[in-house]
Structure formats: structure tokens, C-alpha cells
Motif scaffolding. Structure first.
Motif, PDB file in Angstrom:
ATOM      1  N   UNK A  41       0.837  -1.206   0.000  1.00 18.10           N
ATOM      2  CA  UNK A  41       0.000   0.000   0.000  1.00 18.10           C
ATOM      3  C   UNK A  41       0.870   1.254   0.000  1.00 18.10           C
ATOM      4  N   UNK A  42       1.937   1.260   0.790  1.00 19.98           N
ATOM      5  CA  UNK A  42       2.864   2.402   0.817  1.00 19.98           C
ATOM      6  C   UNK A  42       3.468   2.599  -0.574  1.00 19.98           C
ATOM      7  N   UNK A  43       3.860   1.506  -1.208  1.00 20.53           N
ATOM      8  CA  UNK A  43       4.430   1.588  -2.561  1.00 20.53           C
ATOM      9  C   UNK A  43       3.400   2.161  -3.543  1.00 20.53           C
ATOM     10  N   UNK A  44       2.154   1.693  -3.453  1.00 17.94           N
ATOM     11  CA  UNK A  44       1.092   2.180  -4.335  1.00 17.94           C
ATOM     12  C   UNK A  44       0.819   3.670  -4.090  1.00 17.94           C
ATOM     13  N   UNK A  45       0.829   4.076  -2.827  1.00 17.94           N
ATOM     14  CA  UNK A  45       0.640   5.501  -2.508  1.00 17.94           C
ATOM     15  C   UNK A  45       1.746   6.339  -3.146  1.00 17.94           C
ATOM     16  N   UNK A  46       2.974   5.869  -3.026  1.00 20.25           N
ATOM     17  CA  UNK A  46       4.119   6.571  -3.601  1.00 20.25           C
ATOM     18  C   UNK A  46       3.972   6.669  -5.117  1.00 20.25           C
ATOM     19  N   UNK A  47       3.571   5.563  -5.746  1.00 18.74           N
ATOM     20  CA  UNK A  47       3.376   5.567  -7.196  1.00 18.74           C
ATOM     21  C   UNK A  47       2.287   6.555  -7.624  1.00 18.74           C
ATOM     22  N   UNK A  48       1.313   6.785  -6.754  1.00 18.77           N
ATOM     23  CA  UNK A  48       0.235   7.722  -7.067  1.00 18.77           C
ATOM     24  C   UNK A  48       0.588   9.165  -6.684  1.00 18.77           C
ATOM     25  N   UNK A  49       1.823   9.393  -6.263  1.00 16.56           N
ATOM     26  CA  UNK A  49       2.284  10.751  -6.001  1.00 16.56           C
ATOM     27  C   UNK A  49       2.132  11.225  -4.570  1.00 16.56           C
ATOM     28  N   UNK A  50       1.754  10.333  -3.664  1.00 16.01           N
ATOM     29  CA  UNK A  50       1.652  10.725  -2.263  1.00 16.01           C
ATOM     30  C   UNK A  50       3.052  10.728  -1.651  1.00 16.01           C
ATOM     31  N   UNK A  51       3.382  11.799  -0.969  1.00 18.32           N
ATOM     32  CA  UNK A  51       4.664  11.925  -0.284  1.00 18.32           C
ATOM     33  C   UNK A  51       4.644  11.063   0.982  1.00 18.32           C
ATOM     34  N   UNK A  52       5.820  10.682   1.453  1.00 17.54           N
ATOM     35  CA  UNK A  52       5.876   9.939   2.719  1.00 17.54           C
ATOM     36  C   UNK A  52       5.434  10.809   3.893  1.00 17.54           C
ATOM     37  N   UNK A  53       5.252  12.107   3.657  1.00 17.48           N
ATOM     38  CA  UNK A  53       4.713  12.992   4.690  1.00 17.48           C
ATOM     39  C   UNK A  53       3.192  12.907   4.767  1.00 17.48           C
ATOM     40  N   UNK A  54       2.583  12.202   3.818  1.00 23.20           N
ATOM     41  CA  UNK A  54       1.120  12.130   3.740  1.00 23.20           C
ATOM     42  C   UNK A  54       0.538  11.011   4.587  1.00 23.20           C
ATOM     43  N   UNK A  55       1.379  10.140   5.152  1.00 26.22           N
ATOM     44  CA  UNK A  55       0.834   9.054   5.956  1.00 26.22           C
ATOM     45  C   UNK A  55       1.612   8.847   7.243  1.00 26.22           C
ATOM     46  N   UNK A  56       0.915   8.202   8.167  1.00 28.13           N
ATOM     47  CA  UNK A  56       1.501   7.821   9.456  1.00 28.13           C
ATOM     48  C   UNK A  56       1.226   6.332   9.632  1.00 28.13           C
ATOM     49  N   UNK A  57       2.217   5.613  10.101  1.00 24.40           N
ATOM     50  CA  UNK A  57       2.101   4.178  10.342  1.00 24.40           C
ATOM     51  C   UNK A  57       1.947   3.923  11.837  1.00 24.40           C
ATOM     52  N   UNK A  58       0.970   3.111  12.208  1.00 27.18           N
ATOM     53  CA  UNK A  58       0.788   2.682  13.597  1.00 27.18           C
ATOM     54  C   UNK A  58       0.983   1.172  13.671  1.00 27.18           C
ATOM     55  N   UNK A  59       1.839   0.724  14.572  1.00 30.36           N
ATOM     56  CA  UNK A  59       1.972  -0.708  14.827  1.00 30.36           C
ATOM     57  C   UNK A  59       0.735  -1.177  15.592  1.00 30.36           C
ATOM     58  N   UNK A  60       0.523  -2.487  15.687  1.00 28.00           N
ATOM     59  CA  UNK A  60      -0.614  -2.961  16.489  1.00 28.00           C
ATOM     60  C   UNK A  60      -0.577  -2.438  17.925  1.00 28.00           C
ATOM     61  N   UNK A  61       0.595  -2.435  18.554  1.00 31.58           N
ATOM     62  CA  UNK A  61       0.704  -1.956  19.938  1.00 31.58           C
ATOM     63  C   UNK A  61       0.415  -0.461  20.044  1.00 31.58           C
TER      64      UNK A  61
END
Length: 148
Positions: A41-61
Motif C-alpha cells: 500500500x505504501x508503494x502504491x501511494x508513492x506511485x500515485x504521487x503521495x509523499x511519505x509525509x502524507x501518511x503515518x504508520x501505527x503498529x498494532x501496539x
């Protein structure tokens, strides 16, 4: 392509709350059972032009801790909305080992792009948070997620 490079990333340590409950308006929250699916999903977001500043990752914990804090601080008024029920779904998904991506998608085109990514990259649940409404992008079905 979407230029989210100038968008401010949601602060994971100070998530947006309404009545004490997580409500990231203008964002889509996606849950993934496997790290491989999340990375796709991160790769697909990047391919669609979303910057890594556009998302936040949360672990299960991290998501479990966020939900636990919400449940302790939620206003009694929050029980009338969908947000608290959704927080409990996020907790169940975190307990089953899901990780989460919270993607800034403030306009309709961006939200539709993220929704397509959620559906094609095996998100087990996804919701887009609007100002007045939360749209189920991929609806979680209890029992559909294998418990590790």
C-alpha cells in the motif's frame, strides 16, 4: 498524481481527537493484517504521487495504546457517535495483529485514490473521515481476519 509533499503529516503523538475520540478528518485509516500488504500500500501511494509525509504508520501496539487512551478520555457524548464504535473495531484489529496507515487525503480525488489502494492492497478495514461523516471504504467483517 497527487502532490501531498506540502501537506503536514498528522502528528502521531498528538492525534486529532473530537470529544476525546480519534477523528482524523480528511484522512483515510487503513488496517493491514500483514506487513507485506502494508508495504504494498505504501508503494502504491508513492506511485500515485503521495509523499511519505502524507501518511503515518501505527503498529498494532501503538494503535491499541491509542484506543485505550481514547476509551479512558472519551466524552459521554461520544457514545452517540460512530467514532467510539470504530475505535473498538480498531482495537480488535490491533489485537489480531493489524498495523495501520493513516493517509492524508483531504479532497475527493485523493480519497478515491486511497480507497482504491485500500481495496486492491488487501486492507482488512478502511474508513475515510469526513467532517460530518465516516465512510466505510473497506468494511471489517468480524471473524474475517485471521487471529495470529
Amino acid at each position: 498524481m497527487h502532490d501531498n509533499a506540502t501537506e503536514t503529516c498528522m502528528d502521531k503523538n498528538h492525534p486529532p481527537l473530537t470529544l476525546g475520540v480519534f477523528k482524523p478528518v480528511g484522512h483515510t485509516v487503513m488496517a493491514f493484517q500483514s506487513d507485506a500488504d502494508l508495504q504494498a500500500a505504501v508503494h502504491a501511494l508513492t506511485e500515485q504521487g503521495f509523499s511519505n509525509l502524507a501518511w503515518v504508520h501505527y503498529t498494532p501496539d501503538e494503535m491499541a495504546a491509542l484506543v485505550d487512551a481514547e476509551l479512558q478520555s472519551a466524552s459521554p457524548i461520544a457514545t452517540f457517535g460512530y467514532e467510539l464504535d470504530l475505535a473498538k473495531v480498531h482495537r480488535a484489529l490491533a489485537d489480531s495483529g493489524c498495523s495501520f496507515l493513516v493517509v492524508h487525503a483531504p479532497d475527493k480525488a485523493q480519497a478515491e485514490t486511497v480507497a482504491t489502494i485500500a481495496r486492491t492492497m488487501k486492507a482488512v478495514a478502511a474508513q475515510h473521515y469526513g467532517t460530518f461523516m465516516i465512510e466505510e471504504v473497506v468494511e471489517f467483517t468480524p471473524g474475517a481476519t485471521p487471529i495470529s
